[in-house]
Design an enzyme around this catalytic site. Structure first.
Site, PDB file in Angstrom:
ATOM      1  N   ASP A 286       0.856  -1.191   0.000  1.00 35.95           N
ATOM      2  CA  ASP A 286       0.000   0.000   0.000  1.00 35.95           C
ATOM      3  C   ASP A 286       0.892   1.241   0.000  1.00 35.95           C
ATOM      4  OD1 ASP A 286      -3.199   0.596   0.991  1.00 35.95           O
ATOM      5  OD2 ASP A 286      -1.750   2.241   1.128  1.00 35.95           O
ATOM      6  N   ILE A 287       0.500   2.245  -0.775  1.00 42.30           N
ATOM      7  CA  ILE A 287       1.306   3.452  -0.916  1.00 42.30           C
ATOM      8  C   ILE A 287       1.294   4.299   0.363  1.00 42.30           C
ATOM      9  CG2 ILE A 287      -0.449   5.043  -1.847  1.00 42.30           C
ATOM     10  CD1 ILE A 287       1.654   5.764  -4.032  1.00 42.30           C
TER      11      ILE A 287
ATOM     12  N   ASN B 271     -13.057  -3.179   2.319  1.00 40.88           N
ATOM     13  CA  ASN B 271     -14.071  -2.147   2.459  1.00 40.88           C
ATOM     14  C   ASN B 271     -15.027  -2.293   1.280  1.00 40.88           C
ATOM     15  OD1 ASN B 271     -12.872  -0.974   4.771  1.00 40.88           O
ATOM     16  ND2 ASN B 271     -11.421   0.116   3.482  1.00 40.88           N
TER      17      ASN B 271
ATOM     18  N   GLY C 126     -15.743   3.113   3.597  1.00 36.58           N
ATOM     19  CA  GLY C 126     -14.436   3.744   3.407  1.00 36.58           C
ATOM     20  C   GLY C 126     -13.724   3.321   2.139  1.00 36.58           C
ATOM     21  N   GLN C 127     -14.428   2.604   1.245  1.00 37.92           N
ATOM     22  CA  GLN C 127     -13.765   2.178   0.003  1.00 37.92           C
ATOM     23  C   GLN C 127     -13.556   3.381  -0.915  1.00 37.92           C
ATOM     24  OE1 GLN C 127     -15.858  -0.700  -2.442  1.00 37.92           O
ATOM     25  NE2 GLN C 127     -14.055  -1.092  -3.699  1.00 37.92           N
TER      26      GLN C 127
ATOM     27  N   HIS D  65     -10.495  -5.225  -3.405  1.00 30.35           N
ATOM     28  CA  HIS D  65      -9.161  -5.458  -2.848  1.00 30.35           C
ATOM     29  C   HIS D  65      -9.260  -5.834  -1.383  1.00 30.35           C
ATOM     30  CE1 HIS D  65     -10.105  -1.145  -2.544  1.00 30.35           C
ATOM     31  NE2 HIS D  65      -9.442  -1.136  -1.401  1.00 30.35           N
TER      32      HIS D  65
ATOM     33  N   HIS E 261      -7.037  -5.677   2.163  1.00 31.01           N
ATOM     34  CA  HIS E 261      -5.892  -5.101   2.861  1.00 31.01           C
ATOM     35  C   HIS E 261      -5.361  -6.196   3.785  1.00 31.01           C
ATOM     36  CE1 HIS E 261      -7.024  -0.737   2.156  1.00 31.01           C
ATOM     37  NE2 HIS E 261      -8.195  -1.313   1.952  1.00 31.01           N
TER      38      HIS E 261
HETATM   39  P1  AMP Z   1      -9.837   1.551   0.147  1.00 28.32           P
HETATM   40  O1  AMP Z   1      -9.998   2.806   0.955  1.00 28.32           O
HETATM   41  O2  AMP Z   1     -10.307   0.320   0.867  1.00 28.32           O
HETATM   42  O3  AMP Z   1     -10.429   1.687  -1.242  1.00 28.32           O
HETATM   43  O4  AMP Z   1      -8.283   1.349   0.004  1.00 28.32           O
HETATM   44  C1  AMP Z   1      -7.538   1.845  -1.062  1.00 28.32           C
HETATM   45  C2  AMP Z   1      -6.094   1.705  -0.673  1.00 28.32           C
HETATM   46  O5  AMP Z   1      -5.314   1.833  -1.837  1.00 28.32           O
HETATM   47  C3  AMP Z   1      -5.611   2.775   0.316  1.00 28.32           C
HETATM   48  O6  AMP Z   1      -5.069   2.139   1.478  1.00 28.32           O
HETATM   49  C4  AMP Z   1      -4.552   3.522  -0.479  1.00 28.32           C
HETATM   50  O7  AMP Z   1      -3.453   3.959   0.328  1.00 28.32           O
HETATM   51  C5  AMP Z   1      -4.122   2.495  -1.498  1.00 28.32           C
HETATM   52  N1  AMP Z   1      -3.574   3.042  -2.739  1.00 28.32           N
HETATM   53  C6  AMP Z   1      -4.071   4.041  -3.497  1.00 28.32           C
HETATM   54  N2  AMP Z   1      -3.285   4.266  -4.570  1.00 28.32           N
HETATM   55  C7  AMP Z   1      -2.259   3.381  -4.485  1.00 28.32           C
HETATM   56  C8  AMP Z   1      -1.114   3.111  -5.290  1.00 28.32           C
HETATM   57  N3  AMP Z   1      -0.855   3.795  -6.403  1.00 28.32           N
HETATM   58  N4  AMP Z   1      -0.271   2.121  -4.900  1.00 28.32           N
HETATM   59  C9  AMP Z   1      -0.520   1.421  -3.769  1.00 28.32           C
HETATM   60  N5  AMP Z   1      -1.599   1.616  -2.985  1.00 28.32           N
HETATM   61  C10 AMP Z   1      -2.446   2.592  -3.321  1.00 28.32           C
END
Ligand code: AMP
Length: 124
Positions: free
Chosen positions: A39-40, A96, A102-103, A109, A111
């Site tokens: 995760d970024i 999520n 919170g998605q 995906h 986590h």
């Molecule tokens: P959600 O809020 O469940 O949709 O989670 C989306 C997740 O994607 C968040 O934890 C972000 O930090 C992560 N995310 C968004 N863009 C990137 C990216 N380019 N590379 C890795 N993770 C990312």
């Protein structure tokens, strides 16, 4: 509720771009059906995103025919946990499903979260 299912080439989400290798990701595991990457903006010492290559907006869009894919993603979670040496100590898997949960990225995906050795993740 978002029910569209995009082909890989049409997937407009940030995860679609990662799958097409248009933007970089720190990949920890890949096979023909799934991709896992860091995760970024990690919320824990280990924070991995596990996605199917096939697009589904979120878990709410799952149909009976997706059952094998879902089982595979759970299997990938174990593979990733083993690779990152947190399988034995334990990990948390979260998805999520929808904006109210919170998605932010509309591509299914999970986590995978884990703490450092000897530490515990905070509870809910
Ligand atoms: P959600 O809020 O469940 O949709 O989670 C989306 C997740 O994607 C968040 O934890 C972000 O930090 C992560 N995310 C968004 N863009 C990137 C990216 N380019 N590379 C890795 N993770 C990312």
């Amino acid at each position: 509720m978002e029910t569209t299912r995009y082909n890989l080439e049409d997937n407009p989400t940030i995860f679609g771009k990662i799958l097409r290798k248009e933007i970089p990701a720190n990949i920890v595991y890949e096979d023909d059906k799934a991709l896992a990457f860091w995760d970024i903006a990690p919320k824990a010492p280990v924070h991995i995103i596990i996605i199917p290559k096939q697009h589904l907006a979120c878990l709410r869009c799952m149909e009976t025919s997706d059952a094998n894919l879902m089982a595979h993603l759970l299997h990938v979670a174990n593979i990733v946990a083993e690779k990152l040496d947190v399988k034995e100590s334990g990990y948390r898997l979260i998805t999520n499903a929808g904006q109210g949960a919170g998605q932010e990225v509309p591509h299914l995906h999970f986590h995978l979260l884990a703490s450092k050795k000897g530490e515990h993740l905070p509870g809910f």
